[in-house]
Design a protein around this motif. Structure first.
Motif, PDB file in Angstrom:
ATOM      1  N   PRO A   1       0.814  -1.219   0.000  1.00 52.87           N
ATOM      2  CA  PRO A   1       0.000   0.000   0.000  1.00 52.87           C
ATOM      3  C   PRO A   1       0.841   1.261   0.000  1.00 52.87           C
ATOM      4  N   GLN A   2       0.333   2.288  -0.674  1.00 54.81           N
ATOM      5  CA  GLN A   2       1.042   3.565  -0.706  1.00 54.81           C
ATOM      6  C   GLN A   2       0.913   4.283   0.625  1.00 54.81           C
ATOM      7  N   VAL A   3      -0.278   4.226   1.206  1.00 52.69           N
ATOM      8  CA  VAL A   3      -0.531   4.824   2.517  1.00 52.69           C
ATOM      9  C   VAL A   3      -1.311   3.821   3.346  1.00 52.69           C
ATOM     10  N   TRP A   4      -0.938   3.654   4.603  1.00 52.31           N
ATOM     11  CA  TRP A   4      -1.675   2.731   5.457  1.00 52.31           C
ATOM     12  C   TRP A   4      -1.693   3.228   6.894  1.00 52.31           C
ATOM     13  N   LYS A   5      -2.708   2.755   7.623  1.00 57.14           N
ATOM     14  CA  LYS A   5      -2.877   3.123   9.026  1.00 57.14           C
ATOM     15  C   LYS A   5      -3.232   1.869   9.801  1.00 57.14           C
ATOM     16  N   ARG A   6      -2.545   1.618  10.887  1.00 52.33           N
ATOM     17  CA  ARG A   6      -2.775   0.397  11.667  1.00 52.33           C
ATOM     18  C   ARG A   6      -3.844   0.617  12.728  1.00 52.33           C
ATOM     19  N   THR A   7      -4.426  -0.482  13.194  1.00 56.84           N
ATOM     20  CA  THR A   7      -5.328  -0.424  14.335  1.00 56.84           C
ATOM     21  C   THR A   7      -4.510  -0.547  15.619  1.00 56.84           C
ATOM     22  N   VAL A   8      -5.153  -0.289  16.759  1.00 53.86           N
ATOM     23  CA  VAL A   8      -4.416  -0.300  18.026  1.00 53.86           C
ATOM     24  C   VAL A   8      -3.951  -1.703  18.383  1.00 53.86           C
ATOM     25  N   ASP A   9      -4.853  -2.662  18.371  1.00 55.88           N
ATOM     26  CA  ASP A   9      -4.516  -4.007  18.845  1.00 55.88           C
ATOM     27  C   ASP A   9      -4.771  -5.108  17.815  1.00 55.88           C
ATOM     28  N   GLY A  10      -5.169  -4.735  16.604  1.00 58.84           N
ATOM     29  CA  GLY A  10      -5.527  -5.751  15.613  1.00 58.84           C
ATOM     30  C   GLY A  10      -4.314  -6.471  15.049  1.00 58.84           C
ATOM     31  N   TYR A  11      -4.528  -7.732  14.657  1.00 56.59           N
ATOM     32  CA  TYR A  11      -3.483  -8.534  14.017  1.00 56.59           C
ATOM     33  C   TYR A  11      -4.104  -9.265  12.840  1.00 56.59           C
ATOM     34  N   ASP A  12      -3.459  -9.219  11.697  1.00 54.91           N
ATOM     35  CA  ASP A  12      -3.964  -9.856  10.478  1.00 54.91           C
ATOM     36  C   ASP A  12      -3.360 -11.256  10.360  1.00 54.91           C
ATOM     37  N   VAL A  13      -4.135 -12.277  10.754  1.00 53.65           N
ATOM     38  CA  VAL A  13      -3.603 -13.644  10.735  1.00 53.65           C
ATOM     39  C   VAL A  13      -3.507 -14.184   9.317  1.00 53.65           C
ATOM     40  N   ASN A  14      -4.247 -13.626   8.381  1.00 54.36           N
ATOM     41  CA  ASN A  14      -4.194 -14.106   7.000  1.00 54.36           C
ATOM     42  C   ASN A  14      -2.969 -13.574   6.268  1.00 54.36           C
ATOM     43  N   ARG A  15      -2.687 -12.307   6.469  1.00 53.86           N
ATOM     44  CA  ARG A  15      -1.529 -11.710   5.799  1.00 53.86           C
ATOM     45  C   ARG A  15      -0.305 -11.664   6.715  1.00 53.86           C
ATOM     46  N   VAL A  16      -0.457 -11.993   7.950  1.00 54.39           N
ATOM     47  CA  VAL A  16       0.617 -12.122   8.944  1.00 54.39           C
ATOM     48  C   VAL A  16       1.317 -10.771   9.158  1.00 54.39           C
ATOM     49  N   GLY A  17       0.725  -9.999  10.043  1.00 53.12           N
ATOM     50  CA  GLY A  17       1.298  -8.704  10.361  1.00 53.12           C
ATOM     51  C   GLY A  17       0.261  -7.765  10.913  1.00 53.12           C
ATOM     52  N   LEU A  18       0.455  -6.497  10.722  1.00 46.68           N
ATOM     53  CA  LEU A  18      -0.429  -5.488  11.274  1.00 46.68           C
ATOM     54  C   LEU A  18      -1.787  -5.497  10.580  1.00 46.68           C
ATOM     55  N   GLU A  19      -2.818  -5.296  11.358  1.00 42.62           N
ATOM     56  CA  GLU A  19      -4.144  -5.063  10.793  1.00 42.62           C
ATOM     57  C   GLU A  19      -4.196  -3.596  10.382  1.00 42.62           C
ATOM     58  N   ILE A  20      -4.455  -3.342   9.099  1.00 39.71           N
ATOM     59  CA  ILE A  20      -4.343  -1.981   8.589  1.00 39.71           C
ATOM     60  C   ILE A  20      -5.542  -1.591   7.739  1.00 39.71           C
ATOM     61  N   GLU A  21      -5.651  -0.285   7.550  1.00 36.88           N
ATOM     62  CA  GLU A  21      -6.509   0.301   6.524  1.00 36.88           C
ATOM     63  C   GLU A  21      -5.578   0.829   5.439  1.00 36.88           C
ATOM     64  N   SER A  22      -5.771   0.393   4.190  1.00 33.64           N
ATOM     65  CA  SER A  22      -4.948   0.857   3.073  1.00 33.64           C
ATOM     66  C   SER A  22      -5.644   2.016   2.371  1.00 33.64           C
ATOM     67  N   LEU A  23      -4.851   2.997   1.953  1.00 34.11           N
ATOM     68  CA  LEU A  23      -5.409   4.165   1.278  1.00 34.11           C
ATOM     69  C   LEU A  23      -4.579   4.492   0.038  1.00 34.11           C
ATOM     70  N   PRO A  24      -5.214   5.026  -1.013  1.00 37.66           N
ATOM     71  CA  PRO A  24      -4.448   5.372  -2.223  1.00 37.66           C
ATOM     72  C   PRO A  24      -3.546   6.572  -2.023  1.00 37.66           C
ATOM     73  N   GLU A  25      -3.917   7.457  -1.076  1.00 37.78           N
ATOM     74  CA  GLU A  25      -3.095   8.631  -0.774  1.00 37.78           C
ATOM     75  C   GLU A  25      -3.456   9.138   0.609  1.00 37.78           C
ATOM     76  N   LEU A  26      -2.637  10.028   1.133  1.00 40.32           N
ATOM     77  CA  LEU A  26      -2.895  10.588   2.452  1.00 40.32           C
ATOM     78  C   LEU A  26      -4.122  11.498   2.386  1.00 40.32           C
ATOM     79  N   PRO A  27      -5.116  11.254   3.243  1.00 31.82           N
ATOM     80  CA  PRO A  27      -6.316  12.094   3.213  1.00 31.82           C
ATOM     81  C   PRO A  27      -5.986  13.562   3.470  1.00 31.82           C
TER      82      PRO A  27
END
Length: 441
Positions: free
Chosen positions: A370-396
């Motif tokens: 992702p070009q821009v991403w933001k993580r959650t406080v305590d989330g974990y992405d077990v499918n992609r193995v890493g931070l649970e994030i919101e992906s964005l095309p650009e900085l809002p």
């Protein structure tokens, strides 16, 4: 109110072996720096937050508000305590003094793990807000408050400008560790770094992302080289840091907590050993680690960290007490970045030296980072193995300064997620198998 006994731990006798337990005690109970703030400042931090978060904090209980403050700034709680921070020593006078755990303890799926990278830390945001509260309470600013005026402490939460802290502090010392404010400071190339996992230090003979410094306990003392700690005091603390290194090297990587497809992981191990082990080593009963430095021209990851340490700075370290006057050699012109060990890799997101890649799936899929991403406080992405994030095309647009820091923008200086394209040699099934294997390390 937090209460913690601050003890004075005498230096080890020369014949004593360094102790991991003593190292942890020193890190969490002894102060090597002046305090950053006091308990009264900490308790009022929420009062300078944005209105919606300020109202939530005002309505919360004291315990809830404390946890909100911890979460807001990425402060980790001591695993053995219900209220004490891990990254600060809280003295009997209720002064908060930063220690190494501020950056080197993190939360993975909500669980604090000492030695994990702190992918939540918002040091510059914290320091700005501390300064605001101190002014409201008519208190003096600290060394860190003043430093933040001229040096960014971290432009994205989860990363810090720690390399440049070290450059400044080292440059103002002669080879014998005497402070000299007339010494020249090289041109500073500010950039953010992702703290590395401590449990891999024992596998290395050299440290830092370009493996330019031979590992020893003296190097760990760079960040206490503030003016008030004179050369005599620094050297008196040397035995303390031998214990601290012993603690760091005692750490074991955490084990993956969720189910693993063992058959798929076994296939992944074969693919990994054929394609990745030449740089990252092997794992299991007879592990190996080549500590291989990959030239930037081949690796193609962000070059800013590599460029940030001038040759003259590296050369001075080779003649310094920190390197035992060159007995622990400094590589003055490293070729690129070292391929790190991957033990506990599932728990050390985000990835790359600058923390630009949020999951291992994204490491294996360069085109999908992702070009821009933001993580959650305590989330974990077990499918992609890493931070649970919101992906964005650009900085809002129209984000507050603090909210901008909660977004990782890979278009910014020193934050590129490009490079390490080796996974493109694998097909999708092979990538999935390698991803499953990496969970087991």
């Amino acid at each position: 109110m937090l209460t913690q006994l601050t003890v004075s731990v005498s230096p080890l006798l020369a014949e004593e072996e360094p102790s991991a337990a003593r190292g942890y005690q020193l890190l969490t109970e002894k102060t090597y720096l002046p305090p950053d703030f006091d308990q009264a400042v900490f308790d009022d931090l929420w009062k300078v937050w944005p209105e919606d978060q300020r109202k939530q904090a005002e309505a919360a209980t004291q315990a809830e508000r404390r946890q909100m403050i911890f979460d807001y700034y990425g402060i980790m709680q001591k695993p053995e305590s219900e209220s004490s921070p891990l990254g600060y020593v809280v003295t009997n006078e209720q002064k908060w003094v930063m220690n190494c755990f501020a950056c080197h303890s993190g939360k993975v799926a909500g669980q604090v793990i000492p030695g994990a990278p702190n992918s939540h830390i918002g040091l510059h945001t914290l320091t700005e807000d501390v300064s605001k509260i101190k002014l409201q309470q008519f208190k003096k600013l600290s060394h860190l408050d003043l430093a933040a005026v001229g040096i960014p402490l971290g432009t994205t939460h989860g990363t810090t400008n720690a390399v440049i802290f070290g450059v400044v502090l080292d440059s103002l010392r002669d080879g014998e560790m005497n402070f000299d404010k007339t010494r020249p400071i090289p041109e500073l190339l500010h950039h953010d770094m992702d703290p590395p996992a401590w449990w891999n230090v024992k596998r290395k003979s050299k440290i830092y992302s370009d493996a330019f410094m031979t590992k020893n306990h003296r190097v760990l003392m760079q960040f206490i080289l503030i003016p008030r700690n004179n050369a005599r005091q620094v050297k008196q603390w040397e035995a303390d840091f031998a214990n601290i290194l012993a603690y760091i090297e005692s750490l074991e990587p955490p084990r993956y907590r969720w189910p693993v497809d063992e058959q798929l992981a076994a296939r992944g191990r074969v693919i990994f050993d054929q394609n990745c082990a030449r740089c990252h080593g092997t794992y299991g009963e007879n592990p190996s680690y080549p500590e291989k430095v990959i030239p930037l021209a081949e690796l193609k990851t962000d070059p800013v960290r590599h460029k940030s340490l001038p040759p003259a700075y590296r050369a001075a370290l080779n003649e310094s007490w920190l390197s035992r006057y060159g007995k622990d050699p400094v590589v003055e012109a490293p070729a690129g970045y070292v391929a790190p060990p991957l033990d506990g890799i599932w728990a050390s997101a985000p990835y790359f030296h600058n923390g630009s890649v949020p999951t291992l799936w994204h490491v294996l899929h360069p085109e999908a980072r992702p070009q821009v991403w933001k993580r959650t406080v305590d989330g974990y992405d077990v499918n992609r193995v890493g931070l649970e994030i919101e992906s964005l095309p650009e900085l809002p647009a129209k984000l507050s300064t603090v909210e901008r820091r909660r977004h990782f923008d890979t278009t910014k200086f020193g934050k590129s997620a490009a490079g390490h394209d080796y996974p493109n040699d694998l097909n999708e099934a092979e990538k999935q198998a390698v991803l499953e294997y990496l969970k087991t390390l």
